[in-house]
Design a protein around this motif. Structure first.
Motif, PDB file in Angstrom:
ATOM      1  N   SER A   1       0.042   7.547   4.983  1.00 21.79           N
ATOM      2  CA  SER A   1      -1.407   7.485   5.138  1.00 21.79           C
ATOM      3  C   SER A   1      -1.739   8.454   6.255  1.00 21.79           C
ATOM      4  O   SER A   1      -1.215   8.338   7.361  1.00 21.79           O
TER       5      SER A   1
ATOM      6  N   LYS B   1      -4.119   8.847   8.233  1.00 19.03           N
ATOM      7  CA  LYS B   1      -4.689   8.366   9.500  1.00 19.03           C
ATOM      8  C   LYS B   1      -3.641   7.734  10.411  1.00 19.03           C
ATOM      9  O   LYS B   1      -3.886   7.579  11.592  1.00 19.03           O
ATOM     10  N   ASP B   2      -2.488   7.373   9.857  1.00 17.31           N
ATOM     11  CA  ASP B   2      -1.407   6.822  10.683  1.00 17.31           C
ATOM     12  C   ASP B   2      -0.457   7.891  11.200  1.00 17.31           C
ATOM     13  O   ASP B   2       0.464   7.598  11.964  1.00 17.31           O
TER      14      ASP B   2
ATOM     15  N   ARG C   1      -6.335   1.844  -3.763  1.00 14.69           N
ATOM     16  CA  ARG C   1      -4.977   2.262  -4.146  1.00 14.69           C
ATOM     17  C   ARG C   1      -4.109   1.102  -4.597  1.00 14.69           C
ATOM     18  O   ARG C   1      -3.113   1.301  -5.301  1.00 14.69           O
TER      19      ARG C   1
ATOM     20  N   ARG D   1      -4.322  -9.863   5.408  1.00 11.54           N
ATOM     21  CA  ARG D   1      -5.716  -9.925   5.853  1.00 11.54           C
ATOM     22  C   ARG D   1      -6.585 -10.653   4.836  1.00 11.54           C
ATOM     23  O   ARG D   1      -7.465 -11.422   5.207  1.00 11.54           O
TER      24      ARG D   1
ATOM     25  N   LEU E   1     -12.088  -3.567   6.142  1.00  9.36           N
ATOM     26  CA  LEU E   1     -10.864  -2.842   5.811  1.00  9.36           C
ATOM     27  C   LEU E   1     -11.240  -1.432   5.356  1.00  9.36           C
ATOM     28  O   LEU E   1     -12.416  -1.151   5.116  1.00  9.36           O
ATOM     29  N   ALA E   2     -10.232  -0.593   5.174  1.00  8.39           N
ATOM     30  CA  ALA E   2     -10.478   0.720   4.577  1.00  8.39           C
ATOM     31  C   ALA E   2     -10.602   0.572   3.061  1.00  8.39           C
ATOM     32  O   ALA E   2      -9.780  -0.105   2.428  1.00  8.39           O
TER      33      ALA E   2
ATOM     34  N   ALA F   1      -9.909   2.727   0.918  1.00  8.43           N
ATOM     35  CA  ALA F   1      -8.783   3.406   0.272  1.00  8.43           C
ATOM     36  C   ALA F   1      -7.622   2.466  -0.013  1.00  8.43           C
ATOM     37  O   ALA F   1      -7.003   2.528  -1.083  1.00  8.43           O
ATOM     38  N   GLY F   2      -7.326   1.601   0.940  1.00  7.21           N
ATOM     39  CA  GLY F   2      -6.209   0.686   0.761  1.00  7.21           C
ATOM     40  C   GLY F   2      -6.428  -0.231  -0.436  1.00  7.21           C
ATOM     41  O   GLY F   2      -5.508  -0.510  -1.206  1.00  7.21           O
TER      42      GLY F   2
ATOM     43  N   ARG G   1     -13.274   0.128  14.674  1.00  6.27           N
ATOM     44  CA  ARG G   1     -14.189  -0.773  13.958  1.00  6.27           C
ATOM     45  C   ARG G   1     -14.857  -1.754  14.913  1.00  6.27           C
ATOM     46  O   ARG G   1     -16.042  -2.050  14.775  1.00  6.27           O
TER      47      ARG G   1
ATOM     48  N   LEU H   1       0.827  -1.208   0.000  1.00  6.91           N
ATOM     49  CA  LEU H   1       0.000   0.000   0.000  1.00  6.91           C
ATOM     50  C   LEU H   1       0.862   1.259   0.000  1.00  6.91           C
ATOM     51  O   LEU H   1       0.619   2.182  -0.784  1.00  6.91           O
TER      52      LEU H   1
ATOM     53  N   GLN I   1      -9.007   8.961   7.192  1.00 10.02           N
ATOM     54  CA  GLN I   1      -8.979   7.732   6.386  1.00 10.02           C
ATOM     55  C   GLN I   1      -9.175   8.070   4.904  1.00 10.02           C
ATOM     56  O   GLN I   1     -10.037   8.871   4.543  1.00 10.02           O
ATOM     57  N   GLY I   2      -8.362   7.453   4.067  1.00 12.85           N
ATOM     58  CA  GLY I   2      -8.471   7.675   2.630  1.00 12.85           C
ATOM     59  C   GLY I   2      -7.663   8.861   2.118  1.00 12.85           C
ATOM     60  O   GLY I   2      -7.628   9.113   0.921  1.00 12.85           O
ATOM     61  N   ALA I   3      -7.022   9.576   3.035  1.00 15.26           N
ATOM     62  CA  ALA I   3      -6.214  10.731   2.611  1.00 15.26           C
ATOM     63  C   ALA I   3      -4.727  10.457   2.842  1.00 15.26           C
ATOM     64  O   ALA I   3      -4.353   9.621   3.659  1.00 15.26           O
TER      65      ALA I   3
END
Ligand SMILES: NCc1[nH]cc(CCC(=O)O)c1CC(=O)O
Length: 309
Positions: A81, A83-84, A177, A156, A170-171, A173-174, A133, A13, A199-201
């Motif tokens: 990412s 969100k991280d 992408r 996963r 899962l997200a 976005a992952g 989640r 990713l 998330q997703g940005a």
């Protein structure tokens, strides 16, 4: 020719999103040479103990080594990412550019007959790695068995193929992408599972005094995404929480109005505090901070603390 070194983690990713960033930058700066350098982080090396690290207040385990490489000038731009990425950057570094966001939602991938969250049979086994989640899933469907699921996207998906899980979350976005959008069975709407802040940005981080590189990175900045994620992240920061908290935040901009929704959940699903606010997008940071104050007044702190211990 100018040369810019772009650093990122080595996961599928991280590489896919960095290649996307570099392709976008190259469109804007055809005369600049971009080189990708992968860097391994503590999160990559100690997958098993992420929660232990988070409890010790160690928020930056996906980014520390990458930020060290920026400060040491081994790389010029780091791609994360969002969100991280902790809500505050170390001295000397800044987030210089926020590219256009992809889908912020979570998604379900299930075995045959397990492809819609609302239709899963009683007691179905759903895998997910995040406390957010888990909290929101248990609140929505207390009858489901929520089972831990760790690792990168490939790991996963491989786990779903085994016998332990009926479906995983899962997200989006992952998967988008890494060109695995076709694996998505259902987009879980935010009114059921509010996405993680950011998330997703993506975030492009640079040295704060590196004006030339900042100009390069800023060419792919997206103002609307920035307003949305700023509201979401100020909310998270206002709660004093990080990416391992049972906190969702989702901002949208429509007709010149920013709407921010925030949720804080009990990990056992017994309780979710929800709140929404609206305002001018230019006030995104204040909207996030105010929503956090509002939720703290309504008992959010106890839920965040409980999920930590
Ligand atoms: N915590 C891991 C992580 N960090 C970013 C993404 C997905 C991409 C994104 O949200 O931008 C993922 C995987 C996931 O949550 O399924």
């Amino acid at each position: 020719m100018r040369m810019v070194t772009v650093g990122t983690r080595g996961s599928t990713l991280a590489l896919a999103q960095t290649q996307w960033v570099v392709a976008r930058l190259k469109e804007e700066w055809p005369d600049t040479d971009f080189r990708i350098q992968t860097i391994s982080t503590k999160g990559d090396r100690n997958r098993g103990s992420l929660e232990a690290m988070a409890q010790k207040g160690d928020k930056g385990f996906w980014v520390k080594e990458i930020e060290d490489a920026l400060l040491a000038k081994r790389i010029d731009i780091a791609v994360h990412s969002l969100k991280d990425l902790p809500t505050e950057q170390p001295e000397g570094l800044e987030v210089s550019s926020i590219p256009r966001r992809v889908d912020a939602r979570d998604v379900l991938i299930g075995k045959e007959g397990m492809k819609r969250l609302a239709d899963l049979p009683q007691g179905a086994r759903v895998g997910t790695s995040s406390v957010r989640r888990k909290a929101f899933l248990r609140a929505y469907r207390p009858d489901l068995q929520v089972i831990d699921l760790r690792g990168n996207i490939d790991t996963r998906l491989a786990a779903l193929a085994g016998n332990e899980y009926d479906a995983i979350i899962l997200a989006a976005a992952g998967l988008i992408r890494t060109e695995m959008r076709h694996r998505i069975d259902e987009f879980v709407e935010p009114d059921i599972m509010l996405p993680a802040p950011g998330q997703g940005a993506l975030a492009l981080e640079t040295r704060a005094d590196d004006d030339l590189t900042i100009e390069v990175a800023y060419a792919i900045h997206d103002h609307t995404t920035d307003d949305r994620i700023t509201a979401e992240r100020e909310f998270l920061a206002g709660l004093g929480a990080g990416c391992m908290a049972p906190v969702g935040a989702h901002a949208t901009v429509k007709g010149g109005l920013l709407t921010l929704e925030g949720w804080v959940g009990a990990l056992d699903g017994g309780h979710v505090i929800r709140a929404t606010t609206q305002g001018d997008p230019s006030e995104c940071a204040d909207l996030g901070a105010e929503l956090a104050t509002d939720m703290l007044d309504r008992g959010a702190q106890a839920l965040i603390d409980a999920a930590r211990s």
